[in-house]
Scaffold this motif. Structure first.
Motif, PDB file in Angstrom:
ATOM      1  N   ALA A 262     -21.926 -36.158  44.792  1.00  0.00           N
ATOM      2  CA  ALA A 262     -20.666 -35.426  44.603  1.00  0.00           C
ATOM      3  C   ALA A 262     -20.965 -34.028  44.052  1.00  0.00           C
ATOM      4  N   ALA A 263     -21.882 -33.937  43.081  1.00  0.00           N
ATOM      5  CA  ALA A 263     -22.209 -32.634  42.478  1.00  0.00           C
ATOM      6  C   ALA A 263     -22.852 -31.707  43.506  1.00  0.00           C
ATOM      7  N   ALA A 264     -23.650 -32.262  44.414  1.00  0.00           N
ATOM      8  CA  ALA A 264     -24.328 -31.427  45.425  1.00  0.00           C
ATOM      9  C   ALA A 264     -23.313 -30.762  46.354  1.00  0.00           C
TER      10      ALA A 264
ATOM     11  N   ALA B 126     -31.707 -35.003  42.608  1.00  0.00           N
ATOM     12  CA  ALA B 126     -30.510 -34.287  43.060  1.00  0.00           C
ATOM     13  C   ALA B 126     -30.430 -34.482  44.572  1.00  0.00           C
ATOM     14  N   ALA B 127     -29.209 -34.531  45.118  1.00  0.00           N
ATOM     15  CA  ALA B 127     -29.070 -34.597  46.570  1.00  0.00           C
ATOM     16  C   ALA B 127     -29.488 -33.238  47.139  1.00  0.00           C
ATOM     17  N   VAL B 128     -30.148 -33.265  48.282  1.00  0.00           N
ATOM     18  CA  VAL B 128     -30.681 -32.007  48.849  1.00  0.00           C
ATOM     19  C   VAL B 128     -29.534 -31.132  49.330  1.00  0.00           C
TER      20      VAL B 128
ATOM     21  N   VAL C 258     -28.859 -37.360  31.019  1.00  0.00           N
ATOM     22  CA  VAL C 258     -29.176 -35.930  30.942  1.00  0.00           C
ATOM     23  C   VAL C 258     -29.200 -35.389  32.361  1.00  0.00           C
ATOM     24  N   THR C 259     -28.400 -34.347  32.632  1.00  0.00           N
ATOM     25  CA  THR C 259     -28.456 -33.725  33.959  1.00  0.00           C
ATOM     26  C   THR C 259     -29.498 -32.614  33.915  1.00  0.00           C
ATOM     27  N   LEU C 260     -30.245 -32.526  35.016  1.00  0.00           N
ATOM     28  CA  LEU C 260     -31.402 -31.634  35.032  1.00  0.00           C
ATOM     29  C   LEU C 260     -31.320 -30.647  36.195  1.00  0.00           C
ATOM     30  N   GLY C 261     -30.117 -30.181  36.510  1.00  0.00           N
ATOM     31  CA  GLY C 261     -29.919 -29.212  37.587  1.00  0.00           C
ATOM     32  C   GLY C 261     -30.505 -29.722  38.892  1.00  0.00           C
ATOM     33  N   ALA C 262     -31.291 -28.876  39.561  1.00  0.00           N
ATOM     34  CA  ALA C 262     -31.865 -29.236  40.867  1.00  0.00           C
ATOM     35  C   ALA C 262     -32.867 -30.396  40.761  1.00  0.00           C
ATOM     36  N   GLU C 263     -33.224 -30.765  39.540  1.00  0.00           N
ATOM     37  CA  GLU C 263     -34.158 -31.892  39.339  1.00  0.00           C
ATOM     38  C   GLU C 263     -33.436 -33.231  39.244  1.00  0.00           C
ATOM     39  N   GLY C 264     -32.112 -33.237  39.321  1.00  0.00           N
ATOM     40  CA  GLY C 264     -31.380 -34.508  39.307  1.00  0.00           C
ATOM     41  C   GLY C 264     -30.877 -34.880  37.930  1.00  0.00           C
ATOM     42  N   ALA C 265     -31.039 -36.159  37.572  1.00  0.00           N
ATOM     43  CA  ALA C 265     -30.511 -36.632  36.278  1.00  0.00           C
ATOM     44  C   ALA C 265     -31.312 -37.838  35.813  1.00  0.00           C
TER      45      ALA C 265
ATOM     46  N   LEU D 144     -24.820 -34.983  29.301  1.00  0.00           N
ATOM     47  CA  LEU D 144     -25.043 -33.612  28.853  1.00  0.00           C
ATOM     48  C   LEU D 144     -26.161 -32.971  29.652  1.00  0.00           C
ATOM     49  N   ASN D 145     -26.177 -31.644  29.726  1.00  0.00           N
ATOM     50  CA  ASN D 145     -27.255 -30.985  30.472  1.00  0.00           C
ATOM     51  C   ASN D 145     -28.452 -30.781  29.543  1.00  0.00           C
ATOM     52  N   SER D 146     -29.553 -30.271  30.116  1.00  0.00           N
ATOM     53  CA  SER D 146     -30.774 -30.237  29.319  1.00  0.00           C
ATOM     54  C   SER D 146     -30.648 -29.295  28.117  1.00  0.00           C
TER      55      SER D 146
ATOM     56  N   ASP E 142     -23.620 -21.887  44.404  1.00  0.00           N
ATOM     57  CA  ASP E 142     -23.008 -21.581  43.106  1.00  0.00           C
ATOM     58  C   ASP E 142     -22.899 -22.910  42.345  1.00  0.00           C
ATOM     59  N   THR E 143     -23.645 -23.028  41.259  1.00  0.00           N
ATOM     60  CA  THR E 143     -23.674 -24.324  40.560  1.00  0.00           C
ATOM     61  C   THR E 143     -22.515 -24.485  39.558  1.00  0.00           C
ATOM     62  N   THR E 144     -21.682 -23.453  39.387  1.00  0.00           N
ATOM     63  CA  THR E 144     -20.616 -23.559  38.379  1.00  0.00           C
ATOM     64  C   THR E 144     -19.706 -24.753  38.681  1.00  0.00           C
ATOM     65  N   GLY E 145     -19.489 -25.580  37.691  1.00  0.00           N
ATOM     66  CA  GLY E 145     -18.607 -26.746  37.863  1.00  0.00           C
ATOM     67  C   GLY E 145     -19.367 -28.012  38.251  1.00  0.00           C
ATOM     68  N   ALA E 146     -20.661 -27.887  38.585  1.00  0.00           N
ATOM     69  CA  ALA E 146     -21.422 -29.073  39.016  1.00  0.00           C
ATOM     70  C   ALA E 146     -21.450 -30.136  37.918  1.00  0.00           C
ATOM     71  N   GLY E 147     -21.562 -29.677  36.676  1.00  0.00           N
ATOM     72  CA  GLY E 147     -21.598 -30.624  35.555  1.00  0.00           C
ATOM     73  C   GLY E 147     -20.309 -31.430  35.470  1.00  0.00           C
ATOM     74  N   ASP E 148     -19.165 -30.786  35.673  1.00  0.00           N
ATOM     75  CA  ASP E 148     -17.875 -31.504  35.601  1.00  0.00           C
ATOM     76  C   ASP E 148     -17.736 -32.478  36.768  1.00  0.00           C
TER      77      ASP E 148
HETATM   78  P1  ATP Z   1     -22.636 -26.329  35.218  1.00  0.00           P
HETATM   79  O1  ATP Z   1     -22.551 -25.847  33.788  1.00  0.00           O
HETATM   80  O2  ATP Z   1     -23.225 -25.315  36.157  1.00  0.00           O
HETATM   81  O3  ATP Z   1     -21.375 -26.933  35.734  1.00  0.00           O
HETATM   82  P2  ATP Z   1     -24.451 -28.208  34.064  1.00  0.00           P
HETATM   83  O4  ATP Z   1     -25.409 -27.219  33.435  1.00  0.00           O
HETATM   84  O5  ATP Z   1     -23.507 -28.912  33.169  1.00  0.00           O
HETATM   85  O6  ATP Z   1     -23.686 -27.542  35.255  1.00  0.00           O
HETATM   86  P3  ATP Z   1     -26.568 -29.275  35.768  1.00  0.00           P
HETATM   87  O7  ATP Z   1     -27.615 -30.143  35.169  1.00  0.00           O
HETATM   88  O8  ATP Z   1     -26.931 -27.862  36.095  1.00  0.00           O
HETATM   89  O9  ATP Z   1     -25.272 -29.359  34.820  1.00  0.00           O
HETATM   90  O10 ATP Z   1     -26.008 -29.946  37.109  1.00  0.00           O
HETATM   91  C1  ATP Z   1     -25.318 -31.180  37.129  1.00  0.00           C
HETATM   92  C2  ATP Z   1     -25.754 -31.974  38.350  1.00  0.00           C
HETATM   93  O11 ATP Z   1     -25.428 -31.217  39.524  1.00  0.00           O
HETATM   94  C3  ATP Z   1     -27.258 -32.250  38.433  1.00  0.00           C
HETATM   95  O12 ATP Z   1     -27.611 -33.439  37.737  1.00  0.00           O
HETATM   96  C4  ATP Z   1     -27.457 -32.391  39.944  1.00  0.00           C
HETATM   97  O13 ATP Z   1     -27.144 -33.714  40.359  1.00  0.00           O
HETATM   98  C5  ATP Z   1     -26.418 -31.410  40.513  1.00  0.00           C
HETATM   99  N1  ATP Z   1     -27.085 -30.120  40.819  1.00  0.00           N
HETATM  100  C6  ATP Z   1     -27.183 -29.038  40.016  1.00  0.00           C
HETATM  101  N2  ATP Z   1     -27.900 -28.047  40.618  1.00  0.00           N
HETATM  102  C7  ATP Z   1     -28.244 -28.530  41.838  1.00  0.00           C
HETATM  103  C8  ATP Z   1     -28.968 -28.002  42.960  1.00  0.00           C
HETATM  104  N3  ATP Z   1     -29.505 -26.775  42.924  1.00  0.00           N
HETATM  105  N4  ATP Z   1     -29.118 -28.785  44.060  1.00  0.00           N
HETATM  106  C9  ATP Z   1     -28.566 -30.030  44.112  1.00  0.00           C
HETATM  107  N5  ATP Z   1     -27.858 -30.585  43.085  1.00  0.00           N
HETATM  108  C10 ATP Z   1     -27.707 -29.851  41.966  1.00  0.00           C
END
Ligand code: ATP
Length: 302
Positions: A270-272, A231-233, A211-218, A180-182, A238-244
């Motif tokens: 893969a998410a990057a 997170a991979a650099v 817990v996924t933490l966006g640009a901070e990794g997981a 899950l995300n934060s 566009d972060t949409t779909g990164a969680g899936d």
């Molecule tokens: P979304 O709803 O946008 O699909 P989410 O809110 O469910 O995503 P996030 O925690 O935002 O989930 O992102 C999931 C993973 O994607 C993170 O743990 C990280 O590995 C990768 N990620 C997200 N943002 C970035 C970023 N800016 N740079 C690199 N990796 C990222």
């Protein structure tokens, strides 16, 4: 076998200069349709990781449903668990303005009326050692019943609680892995710090929580291990779909027997790839890109 039990929909993404105000009519800058729904998204990522995966979901008896069935089969997702509903396929209309801000309207009739156990889409096909993954698009009671069925059959369970139900609707003891995300962690764990919130889900019975933490990794928390991956650099577009993508690649890696650290690093890489491109499914890593991620040597811990 990995059973993804969730939803499938058609996403229409409409690009606009600004989001329309109440009563306003505006002209779009462009529009595109694509396959969507968190269940379908995760199943496609898992198939592209070369895992045996089936999607259990409800689609309409219309052209959109036919398109979803065809596209999933072409991706290598088994479609014997798709129920054809007498009605329209679910859809999602996403307006995105020039700054990337969006509004989303989802029609969820097919998903919210779906009972995969009653429709006999999963029961006999789940075997010990399989994985079952669910999200938050089916009714809460249905999600709980599917998790209980999976445990009864000796399968491993994963839950990506998005969208979230009310906290009281969950039985965390049925879940081997929560991803899950934060924001979701804070909403469900009942405290403002996502890591502390994740600990609360462990205390409530979940076996492991990522817990996924966006640009901070997981971060992974479980009884035995706690670890954080960066997170991979990448230059985020566009972060949409990164969680899936993260969730699908993580489950595929665990199902293939990878250790936690390896699985988390693969999922972050893969998410990057997805984050560096625009769109939802259009931004997902290809089979070839995922194969390259899986082949890459995993760096030793610092
Ligand atoms: P979304 O709803 O946008 O699909 P989410 O809110 O469910 O995503 P996030 O925690 O935002 O989930 O992102 C999931 C993973 O994607 C993170 O743990 C990280 O590995 C990768 N990620 C997200 N943002 C970035 C970023 N800016 N740079 C690199 N990796 C990222």
């Amino acid at each position: 076998m990995i059973h993804v039990v969730g939803n499938a929909a058609i996403d229409t993404v409409i690009r606009v200069d600004h989001l329309p105000q109440r009563g306003e009519t505006i002209v779009a800058l462009g529009a595109a349709d694509d396959l969507g729904g968190k269940g379908a998204n995760q199943a496609i990522v898992i198939a592209r990781c070369e895992c045996d995966v089936r999607l259990v979901a409800s689609v309409g008896d219309d052209l959109a449903g036919e398109r979803i069935r065809r596209n999933l089969a072409a991706e290598g997702v088994r479609i014997d668990g798709l129920r054809i509903w007498t009605g329209r396929t679910d859809r999602c209309v996403i307006c995105v303005d020039r700054d990337g801000e969006n509004t989303i309207v989802s029609v969820v009739d097919a998903a919210s009326s779906f009972d995969p156990i009653g429709a006999d889409c999963i029961g006999r096909r789940v075997a010990p050692g399989d994985w079952m993954i669910l999200q938050g698009n089916l009714r809460a009671s249905v999600t709980r019943a599917c998790l209980a069925l999976a445990k009864e059959k000796g399968a491993l369970t994963a839950l990506n609680p998005s969208p979230v139900y009310l906290a009281a609707e969950y039985d965390w003891s049925l879940v081997d892995l929560v991803v899950l995300n934060s924001g979701e962690a804070v909403a469900l764990g009942g405290c403002p710090d996502p890591i502390e919130a994740a600990r609360a889900l462990l205390a409530a019975g979940a076996e492991s929580v990522v817990v996924t933490l966006g640009a901070e990794g997981a971060m992974l928390l479980s009884g035995r291990d706690t670890m954080r991956v960066r997170a991979a650099v990448t230059a985020a577009v566009d972060t949409t779909g990164a969680g899936d993508v993260f969730c699908g690649a993580l489950i595929a890696s665990r199902a293939a027997g990878r250790r936690w650290r390896e699985a988390l690093i693969v999922a972050a890489e893969a998410a990057a790839i997805c984050v560096a491109r625009a769109g939802v499914l259009a931004s997902f890593p290809t089979r070839e890109e995922l194969a390259a991620v899986f082949r890459r040597p995993i760096p030793e811990p610092a």
